[in-house]
Design a protein around this motif. Structure first.
Motif, PDB file in Angstrom:
ATOM      1  N   PHE A 157      25.724 -12.769  -7.722  1.00  0.00           N
ATOM      2  CA  PHE A 157      24.325 -13.036  -8.068  1.00  0.00           C
ATOM      3  C   PHE A 157      23.617 -11.745  -8.492  1.00  0.00           C
ATOM      4  O   PHE A 157      22.952 -11.699  -9.532  1.00  0.00           O
ATOM      5  CB  PHE A 157      23.578 -13.661  -6.894  1.00  0.00           C
ATOM      6  CG  PHE A 157      22.098 -13.424  -6.966  1.00  0.00           C
ATOM      7  CD1 PHE A 157      21.336 -14.057  -7.939  1.00  0.00           C
ATOM      8  CD2 PHE A 157      21.480 -12.521  -6.108  1.00  0.00           C
ATOM      9  CE1 PHE A 157      19.974 -13.799  -8.045  1.00  0.00           C
ATOM     10  CE2 PHE A 157      20.133 -12.264  -6.210  1.00  0.00           C
ATOM     11  CZ  PHE A 157      19.373 -12.907  -7.177  1.00  0.00           C
ATOM     12  N   ALA A 158      23.756 -10.694  -7.677  1.00  0.00           N
ATOM     13  CA  ALA A 158      23.094  -9.427  -7.999  1.00  0.00           C
ATOM     14  C   ALA A 158      23.620  -8.864  -9.315  1.00  0.00           C
ATOM     15  O   ALA A 158      22.854  -8.327 -10.129  1.00  0.00           O
ATOM     16  CB  ALA A 158      23.316  -8.426  -6.862  1.00  0.00           C
ATOM     17  N   GLN A 159      24.927  -8.992  -9.546  1.00  0.00           N
ATOM     18  CA  GLN A 159      25.509  -8.510 -10.800  1.00  0.00           C
ATOM     19  C   GLN A 159      24.943  -9.286 -11.988  1.00  0.00           C
ATOM     20  O   GLN A 159      24.611  -8.711 -13.026  1.00  0.00           O
ATOM     21  CB  GLN A 159      27.032  -8.666 -10.745  1.00  0.00           C
ATOM     22  CG  GLN A 159      27.767  -8.129 -11.965  1.00  0.00           C
ATOM     23  CD  GLN A 159      29.273  -8.278 -11.832  1.00  0.00           C
ATOM     24  OE1 GLN A 159      29.810  -8.406 -10.728  1.00  0.00           O
ATOM     25  NE2 GLN A 159      29.981  -8.285 -12.953  1.00  0.00           N
ATOM     26  N   THR A 206      21.550  -9.537 -16.833  1.00  0.00           N
ATOM     27  CA  THR A 206      20.456 -10.129 -17.605  1.00  0.00           C
ATOM     28  C   THR A 206      19.589  -9.033 -18.207  1.00  0.00           C
ATOM     29  O   THR A 206      19.202  -9.090 -19.382  1.00  0.00           O
ATOM     30  CB  THR A 206      19.603 -11.044 -16.712  1.00  0.00           C
ATOM     31  OG1 THR A 206      20.430 -12.066 -16.164  1.00  0.00           O
ATOM     32  CG2 THR A 206      18.481 -11.685 -17.496  1.00  0.00           C
ATOM     33  N   GLU A 207      19.284  -8.027 -17.431  1.00  0.00           N
ATOM     34  CA  GLU A 207      18.400  -6.960 -17.912  1.00  0.00           C
ATOM     35  C   GLU A 207      19.097  -6.039 -18.903  1.00  0.00           C
ATOM     36  O   GLU A 207      18.458  -5.516 -19.823  1.00  0.00           O
ATOM     37  CB  GLU A 207      17.861  -6.142 -16.736  1.00  0.00           C
ATOM     38  CG  GLU A 207      16.972  -6.927 -15.795  1.00  0.00           C
ATOM     39  CD  GLU A 207      15.727  -7.491 -16.470  1.00  0.00           C
ATOM     40  OE1 GLU A 207      15.306  -6.940 -17.513  1.00  0.00           O
ATOM     41  OE2 GLU A 207      15.173  -8.485 -15.974  1.00  0.00           O
ATOM     42  N   VAL A 208      20.407  -5.813 -18.737  1.00  0.00           N
ATOM     43  CA  VAL A 208      21.090  -4.899 -19.670  1.00  0.00           C
ATOM     44  C   VAL A 208      21.605  -5.639 -20.904  1.00  0.00           C
ATOM     45  O   VAL A 208      22.240  -5.037 -21.771  1.00  0.00           O
ATOM     46  CB  VAL A 208      22.258  -4.151 -18.982  1.00  0.00           C
ATOM     47  CG1 VAL A 208      21.738  -3.323 -17.822  1.00  0.00           C
ATOM     48  CG2 VAL A 208      23.362  -5.109 -18.539  1.00  0.00           C
ATOM     49  N   GLY A 219      27.600 -12.929 -19.665  1.00  0.00           N
ATOM     50  CA  GLY A 219      28.167 -12.511 -18.381  1.00  0.00           C
ATOM     51  C   GLY A 219      27.284 -12.920 -17.220  1.00  0.00           C
ATOM     52  O   GLY A 219      27.771 -13.343 -16.175  1.00  0.00           O
ATOM     53  N   ALA A 220      25.969 -12.818 -17.406  1.00  0.00           N
ATOM     54  CA  ALA A 220      25.040 -13.180 -16.339  1.00  0.00           C
ATOM     55  C   ALA A 220      25.152 -14.652 -15.971  1.00  0.00           C
ATOM     56  O   ALA A 220      25.178 -15.014 -14.786  1.00  0.00           O
ATOM     57  CB  ALA A 220      23.609 -12.854 -16.764  1.00  0.00           C
ATOM     58  N   MET A 221      25.229 -15.538 -16.974  1.00  0.00           N
ATOM     59  CA  MET A 221      25.375 -16.962 -16.672  1.00  0.00           C
ATOM     60  C   MET A 221      26.732 -17.242 -16.020  1.00  0.00           C
ATOM     61  O   MET A 221      26.842 -18.076 -15.122  1.00  0.00           O
ATOM     62  CB  MET A 221      25.202 -17.794 -17.943  1.00  0.00           C
ATOM     63  CG  MET A 221      25.258 -19.302 -17.700  1.00  0.00           C
ATOM     64  SD  MET A 221      24.003 -19.914 -16.522  1.00  0.00           S
ATOM     65  CE  MET A 221      22.623 -20.229 -17.633  1.00  0.00           C
ATOM     66  N   ARG A 222      27.751 -16.532 -16.462  1.00  0.00           N
ATOM     67  CA  ARG A 222      29.078 -16.662 -15.847  1.00  0.00           C
ATOM     68  C   ARG A 222      29.006 -16.299 -14.366  1.00  0.00           C
ATOM     69  O   ARG A 222      29.507 -17.021 -13.507  1.00  0.00           O
ATOM     70  CB  ARG A 222      30.058 -15.756 -16.582  1.00  0.00           C
ATOM     71  CG  ARG A 222      31.463 -15.708 -16.011  1.00  0.00           C
ATOM     72  CD  ARG A 222      32.262 -14.614 -16.718  1.00  0.00           C
ATOM     73  NE  ARG A 222      31.753 -13.290 -16.413  1.00  0.00           N
ATOM     74  CZ  ARG A 222      31.711 -12.273 -17.275  1.00  0.00           C
ATOM     75  NH1 ARG A 222      32.105 -12.433 -18.521  1.00  0.00           N
ATOM     76  NH2 ARG A 222      31.240 -11.090 -16.904  1.00  0.00           N
ATOM     77  N   LEU A 243      17.838 -17.808 -17.152  1.00  0.00           N
ATOM     78  CA  LEU A 243      18.635 -17.638 -18.367  1.00  0.00           C
ATOM     79  C   LEU A 243      18.470 -18.831 -19.303  1.00  0.00           C
ATOM     80  O   LEU A 243      18.304 -18.660 -20.518  1.00  0.00           O
ATOM     81  CB  LEU A 243      20.110 -17.457 -17.988  1.00  0.00           C
ATOM     82  CG  LEU A 243      20.464 -16.105 -17.353  1.00  0.00           C
ATOM     83  CD1 LEU A 243      21.796 -16.184 -16.632  1.00  0.00           C
ATOM     84  CD2 LEU A 243      20.497 -15.007 -18.415  1.00  0.00           C
ATOM     85  N   ALA A 244      18.511 -20.030 -18.738  1.00  0.00           N
ATOM     86  CA  ALA A 244      18.343 -21.225 -19.579  1.00  0.00           C
ATOM     87  C   ALA A 244      16.975 -21.224 -20.250  1.00  0.00           C
ATOM     88  O   ALA A 244      16.840 -21.576 -21.432  1.00  0.00           O
ATOM     89  CB  ALA A 244      18.527 -22.480 -18.734  1.00  0.00           C
ATOM     90  N   GLY A 245      15.938 -20.824 -19.513  1.00  0.00           N
ATOM     91  CA  GLY A 245      14.594 -20.791 -20.084  1.00  0.00           C
ATOM     92  C   GLY A 245      14.466 -19.761 -21.183  1.00  0.00           C
ATOM     93  O   GLY A 245      13.842 -20.026 -22.227  1.00  0.00           O
TER      94      GLY A 245
END
Length: 932
Positions: free
Chosen positions: A615-617, A622-624, A629-632, A660-662
């Motif tokens: 989750f933290a990763q 998301t920010e970088v 990868g974030a959704m994965r 992410l979806a939004g």
């Protein structure tokens, strides 16, 4: 320790019609049809069936039908049976089922193979094999065998399976959809099962109807007097075993006067009543069989000889076989039903049981743990030597990953201790393990037994630590923070600096989770300073970040940069440092630490920790700018958290999915995730979850152009009376809040928030916060003053944050156009469009195109890429396949069977219009970080 060899549950060929004659199958047409259905539809994928019911209702008979019919259709059939006397042996039942497949273990991934061999006592690992590695190795073995022929795995009396085996079955049950494997589990009604999830089928067996019950009773006891017949029918209540065994175990003259007993007690008495007709030698051997935790005929006869002092042969068991109490199969002895074992145990007096256990301890030579269990059962009063042996047994259990067994062993060692101090210390060790295992009720039972002396301050602190880590991690309770600080001071006074550091790290986490007051945060920080931990201790760095993320951000940023360049941390340290980097807004550093930690945790099979780290990763990614990868990570985090019981992390991962979806314009899906997360967050009760949820909903609303709605969501982060108020997360929503406020006519509210964050983070905010501050100033500035803030904010630091940079470029381009500098506006608008396109941020892409059109330049709409049709898990599998990993290696990485990986690859090929892995590389070539 090499575990005893049980009879191999080899692939079986059923005797035609053998199972069908069982009286327990009377009136079971629908249940039999369900068994047939599961077996016949195996080409559509695997499934789990959980059969429950009272003792004697026919569960085992149905399992025998399943074995028989599966064998007829060419299945491999594997079986395990839970036995109460063996519940203390970790992985005992699993070994029983897997023994026929162990030759295939040479093909397992090395770490899986080592974990499985260590679990079975065939290999001594340096560290404890995680239960999930053993489970994955088991799934791999089963899946590999299922490539040749379908497989049926049967587990009877699951309520008596050892805990380790049960957890492996639960893991497997959730992963059978793509494999031709049927798992059928039978258990008693009152057993709470984690096997029953949305994908498992349930079958609860009830009693036979009146007509079938009468038919069965008359067939087995045709000459009963009417009064007895009526009473047996009434007491049996349709239970097949009772209808068969009660008449066999009761004498007519006794039955009429027998007291009314619960059915299980009546059945036990029916079985034990047959003892009076058996020779003394046979009765004794039945008692030995009941107390033994193995099935070896040799062991039973030798232990019987030790008790009686005379030579015994197999003929001494013959009367028990004739009475249908036991079955002898080659060199093994088994009771016909678990209630027979229970009846024999109850019938033996305590002195006889003690002598039997002593005899078993004497005849068992090559299995130390089993020998010690029987020695303890034969011991009355303290025995410090034996208690020491039990300490070593607990250590062996921990090395095999059998934490539940280690707890039981330490509790037994406590009973053998001659001093109160030794007894309490062992119980406290067991309680700490129970806390780590997430079993607060067991932990409290152990602590109640410990009877700690109030003068033993360190023991009291250890108890407090147990209770802290066994509780849900995110409960909003400031009083707990002060209590943890007090316990840390006592630990420090006792010289337990490491424990004190853990307590204060937890206190700092609670400060951030619950938005504690500045006074509380200062108290925690000052206490940590007094510990004089090394400056590079991850906990000390984390404590500073969690209590004052903005004020101490710049100093911590430099320390984290240095550690990222020089340190090679263990997964726990990397996880702490990565989360710390996120907390202060240095996501570029955080993602590196967290990727390192998640890779190590994945290899070690520590899935509960992996769920939190993923989750933290994902949040950092998301920010970088790595949204794929974030959704994965979010998808996998939610799946693993659900599997390991991490409710806060299910909620957190779902919030990340909503965000992410939004941002990608999937508003309906975003709100569905948000609603799901909101329900979960309410049950957890910590402000950091509602705060993250408002950030997710706020940015989604901004993308949709609903700025007033976004403002209402985001203002909650800055309203002290609101449940979403959280000082540690406020600045995460700063850019969104300012944009929503300016566009909805609430600029003055945004200006006050911006000024306060700038004041607290002075003199040098971390780059991400500094970029957001410049963005906010640019949006709030008067037209003549705005450009300087745009240019400052679009400096080198902004390149690390693609989405924020693209929004900056979009706002700057729009400002230039409104200043009638359309030619100058086009370059930043084109760059913004390209970054948004690369991210998949379609609402912002559309807005950039609109601005470009207004500036006099047309822009073609973005074309959806093939890889964007893949689910996050499919995309992950495709990426690993492109890296050259085999299906087996991908399965090992993702904790899936290789057949499931193959199934997903087939779907990927179909979506992409390709026929082999070689076609994946060009399709995935366009995936990368957005241009910056």
């Amino acid at each position: 320790m090499a575990r005893r060899a049980k009879k191999a549950a080899s692939p079986r060929k059923g005797r035609p019609g053998a199972a069908l004659a069982s009286p327990s199958l009377q009136g079971r047409a629908q249940e039999l049809a369900l068994i047939d259905h599961l077996i016949e539809r195996i080409d559509q994928g695997g499934s789990t069936l959980v059969i429950s019911g009272e003792p004697g209702i026919g569960k085992s008979a149905l399992l025998e039908v399943a074995r028989h019919r599966a064998s007829e259709r060419g299945f491999t059939v594997l079986s395990m049976t839970g036995v109460l006397a063996e519940v203390h042996l970790p992985f005992a039942a699993l070994e029983q089922a897997l023994r026929p497949l162990m030759k295939g273990g040479v093909g397992l991934v090395p770490r899986q193979r080592s974990a499985l061999l260590a679990a079975f006592g065939m290999h001594d690992e340096a560290g404890a094999p995680d239960i999930f590695l053993v489970a994955l190795a088991t799934l791999s073995l089963l899946s590999e065998r299922a490539t040749r022929e379908p497989l049926l795995l049967v587990a009877d009396d699951a309520q008596w399976l050892d805990q380790a085996t049960y957890e492996v079955l639960a893991f497997i049950s959730r992963r059978l959809s793509s494999d031709p494997i049927v798992l059928v589990v039978a258990m008693r009604d009152d057993f709470k099962s984690s096997l029953v999830d949305a994908s498992a089928q349930r079958l609860r067996l009830s009693g036979l109807d009146e007509a079938d019950a009468e038919h069965l009773l008359d067939a087995n006891a045709p000459c009963l007097p009417a009064e007895l017949r009526s009473r047996f029918l009434k007491e049996a209540s349709g239970n097949p075993l009772a209808l068969v065994e009660l008449p066999r175990g009761e004498r007519a003259t006794e039955a009429g006067d027998a007291p009314w007993l619960p059915l299980t007690d009546r059945l036990e008495r029916a079985f034990s009543s047959r003892l009076s007709d058996l020779p003394q030698l046979t009765r004794l051997l039945l008692f030995v069989t009941a107390e033994n935790d193995g099935t070896s005929l040799h062991e039973i006869l030798r232990a019987g000889e030790a008790v009686l002092g005379e030579r015994l042969g197999i003929d001494a068991m013959a009367p028990a076989v004739a009475a249908k109490l036991i079955e002898i199969n080659g060199t093994e002895v088994r009771f016909r039903h678990p209630l027979v074992r229970s009846a024999m145990h109850q019938a033996a007096d305590p002195v006889t049981r003690q002598r039997i256990h002593a005899a078993l301890a004497a005849v068992i030579h090559d299995q130390l743990d089993r020998q010690l269990w029987h020695r303890a059962a034969a011991t009355i009063g303290p025995d410090d030597e034996l208690a020491g042996e039990y300490d070593r047994m607990a250590a062996r259990a921990l090395r095999r990953g059998a934490v539940a067994m280690a707890i039981e062993v330490l509790e037994s060692a406590a009973r053998l201790s001659s001093t109160a101090r030794a007894r309490s210390d062992r119980l406290l060790q067991a309680a700490e393990l129970a806390a780590d295992l997430g079993q607060p009720e067991l932990m409290e039972r152990l602590l109640r037994q410990a009877d700690i002396d109030e003068s033993n301050q360190l023991a009291l602190v250890r108890i407090a630590w147990c209770r802290e880590i066994s509780q849900p991690p995110a409960v909003n309770d400031p009083a707990k923070i002060l209590a943890l600080v007090g316990f840390a001071a006592r630990a420090r006074a006792a010289g337990a600096i490491d424990l004190a550091g853990n307590l204060l790290w937890r206190a700092a986490q609670r400060c951030w989770w619950s938005s504690a007051s500045a006074e509380l945060c200062t108290t925690v920080h000052d206490a940590a300073t007094r510990l004089e931990l090394p400056e590079t201790d991850p906990r000390l760095i984390a404590i500073s970040a969690y209590v004052e993320p903005l004020r101490r951000g710049a100093d911590l940023y430099l320390r984290l940069q240095w550690l990222a360049e020089t340190a090679h941390s263990d997964p726990t340290a990397a996880s702490i440092l990565g989360s710390t980097a996120n907390v202060i807004g240095t996501f570029d550093i955080g993602v590196t630490f967290l990727a390192e930690s998640s890779a190590a945790l994945r290899t070690q099979g520590r899935l509960s920790n992996l769920a939190r780290v993923l989750f933290a990763q994902g949040w950092a990614e998301t920010e970088v700018g790595d949204w794929r990868g974030a959704m994965r990570e979010a998808e996998e985090s939610a799946r693993l958290a659900e599997e390991t019981g991490g409710l806060p992390w299910i909620a957190a991962a779902t919030i990340l999915k909503a965000r992410l979806a939004g941002m990608q314009g999937n508003l309906e899906q975003s709100e569905a995730y948000a609603a799901q997360a909101e329900a979960l967050a309410l049950s957890v009760g910590a402000s950091f979850l509602p705060a993250m949820l408002q950030i997710a909903r706020g940015v989604s609303a901004i993308g949709a152009g609903r700025h007033w709605e976004a403002y209402e969501y985001l203002r909650r982060l800055f309203t002290p009376a609101d449940p979403a108020f959280n000082f540690g997360l406020q600045f995460f929503g700063l850019a969104d809040f300012v944009e929503a406020a300016v566009s909805s006519g609430n600029a003055s509210a945004a200006r006050g928030v911006l000024d306060e964050i700038e004041r607290v983070s002075a003199p040098t905010p971390v780059p991400w916060v500094g970029t957001m501050l410049q963005y906010g100033k640019a949006l709030l500035a008067e037209p003549d003053d705005a450009e300087q803030f745009f240019l400052q904010g679009l400096g080198p630091a902004a390149k690390k944050w693609p989405f924020l940079r693209a929004r900056f470029l979009l706002a700057y381009g729009g400002w230039l156009r409104r200043q009638r500098r359309s030619a100058n506006a086009r370059a930043p608008l084109r760059e913004a469009r390209d970054i948004f396109d690369a991210l998949g941020a379609s609402p912002w892409s559309d807005r950039a195109r609109e601005e470009l059109r207004a500036s006099g330049e047309t822009s073609r709409r973005r074309t959806e890429q093939v890889w964007e049709t893949l689910t996050p898990q499919e995309l992950h599998i495709a990426q690993l396949a492109v890296e050259g990993l085999s299906n087996k290696e991908i399965g090992a990485r993702l904790y899936l069977s290789h057949r499931t990986v193959g199934y997903h690859l087939h779907r990927i090929f179909s979506k992409a219009g390709i026929t082999s892995r070689s076609g994946l590389r060009p399709i995935l070539a366009s995936i990368g970080h957005p241009a910056s």
